[in-house]
Design an enzyme around this catalytic site. Structure first.
Site, PDB file in Angstrom:
ATOM      1  N   THR A  34     -18.514  -2.012 -35.748  1.00 30.61           N
ATOM      2  CA  THR A  34     -18.252  -1.166 -36.917  1.00 30.61           C
ATOM      3  C   THR A  34     -19.359  -0.144 -37.129  1.00 30.61           C
ATOM      4  OG1 THR A  34     -19.243  -2.923 -38.245  1.00 30.61           O
ATOM      5  CG2 THR A  34     -16.843  -2.826 -38.205  1.00 30.61           C
ATOM      6  N   ASP A  35     -20.543  -0.391 -36.586  1.00 32.16           N
ATOM      7  CA  ASP A  35     -21.694   0.447 -36.932  1.00 32.16           C
ATOM      8  C   ASP A  35     -21.515   1.877 -36.450  1.00 32.16           C
ATOM      9  OD1 ASP A  35     -22.033  -0.378 -34.285  1.00 32.16           O
ATOM     10  OD2 ASP A  35     -24.179  -0.783 -34.479  1.00 32.16           O
ATOM     11  N   GLY A 121     -26.742 -11.157 -26.575  1.00 30.33           N
ATOM     12  CA  GLY A 121     -26.234 -10.483 -27.766  1.00 30.33           C
ATOM     13  C   GLY A 121     -27.154 -10.575 -28.960  1.00 30.33           C
ATOM     14  N   MET A 122     -28.440 -10.848 -28.736  1.00 32.56           N
ATOM     15  CA  MET A 122     -29.399 -10.940 -29.835  1.00 32.56           C
ATOM     16  C   MET A 122     -30.331  -9.733 -29.884  1.00 32.56           C
ATOM     17  SD  MET A 122     -30.264 -14.992 -29.539  1.00 32.56           S
ATOM     18  CE  MET A 122     -31.247 -15.071 -31.039  1.00 32.56           C
ATOM     19  N   ASP A 169     -28.730  -2.791 -34.698  1.00 34.13           N
ATOM     20  CA  ASP A 169     -29.709  -3.673 -34.064  1.00 34.13           C
ATOM     21  C   ASP A 169     -31.132  -3.284 -34.440  1.00 34.13           C
ATOM     22  OD1 ASP A 169     -27.463  -4.729 -32.919  1.00 34.13           O
ATOM     23  OD2 ASP A 169     -27.823  -3.891 -30.933  1.00 34.13           O
ATOM     24  N   TYR A 219     -18.346  -0.595 -23.604  1.00 33.22           N
ATOM     25  CA  TYR A 219     -18.864  -0.265 -24.942  1.00 33.22           C
ATOM     26  C   TYR A 219     -18.700   1.233 -25.204  1.00 33.22           C
ATOM     27  CZ  TYR A 219     -22.299   0.133 -28.754  1.00 33.22           C
ATOM     28  OH  TYR A 219     -22.922   0.401 -29.945  1.00 33.22           O
TER      29      TYR A 219
END
Length: 392
Positions: A34-35, A121-122, A169, A219
């Protein structure tokens, strides 16, 4: 302990006393993809982090050492270009952002390393970018706002790593707050904190152990699909600047103008934005069951409409569903691998890890790596002997 090892390695390689900075990775409770669509996200900084030891060296060269890879790299700061090794691009990209703002960056030495799992994914890349941006801001005395540093770190990833990431992020790494998740409005950049009681509920990450090579290219493709959807909507609704402005009713009204794939991508994003708002209300009510239901719905949308999941992630979400003490689960991050995020009551964490681990081993023939994380504050200088020596 990690900070001590990084500081010791810096002294061994460069022989001076560095500024020491910690930059956390992040989880995202809900609000995926969504970002970059101007929407809402709900991340938190967590206690997996990258430690930086940095000092100016009186030259025009950046001398970098990747502690975890045991790799050296040096570059002339007057002639920065993306290249190999890939890890150096994240750091070079940050320096380029200072230079673009007219800030001369003198030569510096840097050792960095940490325990943010790569490919899980961190956001290990964002932690690397934000840690160096913060360290250089301190060393050069530029006193930039944290939001400015977040934008600089984001641009570094765009221009030097080639991934057109949103701001979440980098924002989460810099703006994290102990014991709270933070909702960011990616259009206005307004943000608000919401309580997350890790005594009542633990964050357990299950690492699928896979990182499919198509993640980055897909992506960027998803971004293009969303932009195409906005262009179609603008023909009827000129005020729709991003999918944040769109409604499900508008999409349904003009579904015939969309190809099926673009329609599903857009519908997912509009629904996911609403799920973030609903999750914030549920957190204020301390209704973890409601948060968990929204997480499962998010996973279904990512799997079926946005199509960024994979069999491993789907199996982990399915294994978690309905287990005692599990409020919710979903894939987290860009997709095609990485982790699921699970909300688990503390008394059930051990049984959860055992049960899901056994199911994963049976299905895929490999052990499941799990992490329990707590929510921590954002990027900061590390207090201690190294920091004291630097400030003296």
């Amino acid at each position: 302990m990690l900070a001590s090892r990084i500081t010791a390695a810096f002294r061994q390689h460069f022989g001076s006393t560095p500024l020491v900075v910690r930059a956390p990775g992040r989880v995202n409770l809900i609000g995926e993809h969504t970002d970059y669509n101007g929407g809402f996200v709900l991340p938190a900084a967590v206690d997996k982090e990258i430690i930086f030891a940095v000092a100016l060296n009186g030259t025009t060269t950046a001398r970098l050492y990747a502690y975890d890879n045991q790799e050296h790299y040096a570059t002339d700061l007057a002639a920065l270009q993306p290249g190999q090794p890939q890890w150096a691009n994240y750091l070079k990209g940050v320096v380029a952002q200072f230079q673009r703002r007219g800030v001369p960056v003198p030569g510096f030495d840097c050792v960095f390393g940490g325990n943010v799992p790569v490919g899980a994914g961190m956001s290990s890349s964002a932690a690397v970018e934000c840690g160096l941006a913060f360290a250089l801001d301190q060393l050069l005395g530029t006193h930039l706002e944290r939001m400015e540093l977040a934008h600089m770190a984001q641009k570094a990833e765009h221009e030097y790593a080639g991934v057109m990431c949103g701001l979440m992020d980098q924002f989460a790494s810099l703006f994290g707050r102990d014991g709270q998740v933070v909702r960011l409005d990616c259009r206005s950049l307004a943000y608000a904190y919401f309580p997350f009681d890790t005594e009542a509920c633990r964050l357990v990450l299950c690492n699928s152990g896979v990182k499919h090579s198509l993640a980055d290219s897909e992506y960027n493709k998803r971004r293009q699909e969303c932009e195409r959807g906005v262009q179609l909507l603008q023909q009827h609704y000129p005020d729709v600047k991003s999918l944040r402005d769109a409604t499900l009713a508008q999409l349904a009204q003009h579904q015939a103008a969309f190809d099926e794939v673009t329609y599903r991508r857009c519908r997912y994003v509009v629904q996911e934005n609403q799920r973030v708002l609903d999750a914030c209300e549920a957190l204020q009510r301390r209704d973890l069951a409601a948060v968990g239901r929204l997480m499962h719905a998010s996973h279904a949308g990512l799997r079926d409409e946005y199509e960024v999941s994979c069999p491993e992630l789907d199996a982990l979400e399915e294994a978690a569903r309905g287990l005692p003490g599990v409020y919710g689960a979903r894939m987290m991050g860009g997709g095609f691998g990485g982790c699921t995020l699970n909300l688990v009551a503390p008394a059930h964490v051990e049984a959860f890890i055992q049960t899901v681990g056994q199911a994963y081993q049976r299905r895929f023939g490999r052990p499941l790596e799990t992490y329990q994380t707590s929510i921590v504050a954002g990027v900061s200088e590390v207090a201690g002997p190294a920091a004291a020596a630097h400030s003296a």
